[in-house]
Design a protein around this motif. Structure first.
Motif, PDB file in Angstrom:
ATOM      1  N   SER A   1       4.638  -2.111   4.593  1.00  0.00           N
ATOM      2  CA  SER A   1       4.392  -0.743   5.048  1.00  0.00           C
ATOM      3  C   SER A   1       3.372  -0.704   6.179  1.00  0.00           C
ATOM      4  O   SER A   1       3.523   0.070   7.130  1.00  0.00           O
TER       5      SER A   1
ATOM      6  N   THR B   1       6.970   1.180  -1.289  1.00  0.00           N
ATOM      7  CA  THR B   1       6.305   1.955  -0.240  1.00  0.00           C
ATOM      8  C   THR B   1       7.263   2.557   0.783  1.00  0.00           C
ATOM      9  O   THR B   1       6.825   3.234   1.703  1.00  0.00           O
TER      10      THR B   1
ATOM     11  N   ASP C   1       6.816   6.244   1.446  1.00  0.00           N
ATOM     12  CA  ASP C   1       5.585   6.526   2.194  1.00  0.00           C
ATOM     13  C   ASP C   1       5.809   6.347   3.696  1.00  0.00           C
ATOM     14  O   ASP C   1       5.336   7.151   4.509  1.00  0.00           O
ATOM     15  N   ILE C   2       6.521   5.298   4.049  1.00  0.00           N
ATOM     16  CA  ILE C   2       6.829   5.046   5.457  1.00  0.00           C
ATOM     17  C   ILE C   2       7.713   6.177   5.996  1.00  0.00           C
ATOM     18  O   ILE C   2       7.492   6.682   7.094  1.00  0.00           O
TER      19      ILE C   2
ATOM     20  N   ARG D   1       7.894   9.277   4.966  1.00  0.00           N
ATOM     21  CA  ARG D   1       7.085  10.491   5.147  1.00  0.00           C
ATOM     22  C   ARG D   1       6.293  10.419   6.446  1.00  0.00           C
ATOM     23  O   ARG D   1       6.202  11.399   7.187  1.00  0.00           O
ATOM     24  N   PHE D   2       5.728   9.259   6.736  1.00  0.00           N
ATOM     25  CA  PHE D   2       4.982   9.089   7.975  1.00  0.00           C
ATOM     26  C   PHE D   2       5.901   9.303   9.187  1.00  0.00           C
ATOM     27  O   PHE D   2       5.560  10.034  10.111  1.00  0.00           O
TER      28      PHE D   2
END
Length: 83
Positions: free
Chosen positions: A38, A64, A67-68, A70-71
């Motif tokens: 990530s 993860t 999470d990536i 969302r970024f």
């Protein structure tokens, strides 16, 4: 002809990463980076601003992938496909 997409591949299995890269390039798009964690993915995304990202849900550093995503989606420019 449509403009080539700038593609980021986030995958921790080397063989699968290479296969995805070959498929993307065979379709005349540009692989602008590959990452296995990530941290690498987020650093690359900041540098290359991809149009599309193929992301594994569970990477070397854990689950993860979301999470990536969302970024990347926070920028409003990058589309994400989970692989």
């Amino acid at each position: 002809m449509a403009e080539a997409l700038r593609v980021l591949i986030v995958e921790d299995e080397a063989l699968l990463m290479m296969q995805l890269e070959a498929i993307v390039e065979a379709e005349c798009h540009d692989v602008v980076g590959t990452a296995m964690t990530s941290g690498e993915a987020i650093t690359l995304a900041r540098m290359v601003a991809p149009d599309l990202a193929f992301i594994d849900l569970h990477l070397l550093d854990g689950p993860t992938g979301p999470d990536i995503a969302r970024f990347l989606c926070g920028s409003g420019k990058t589309l994400v496909v989970f692989v």
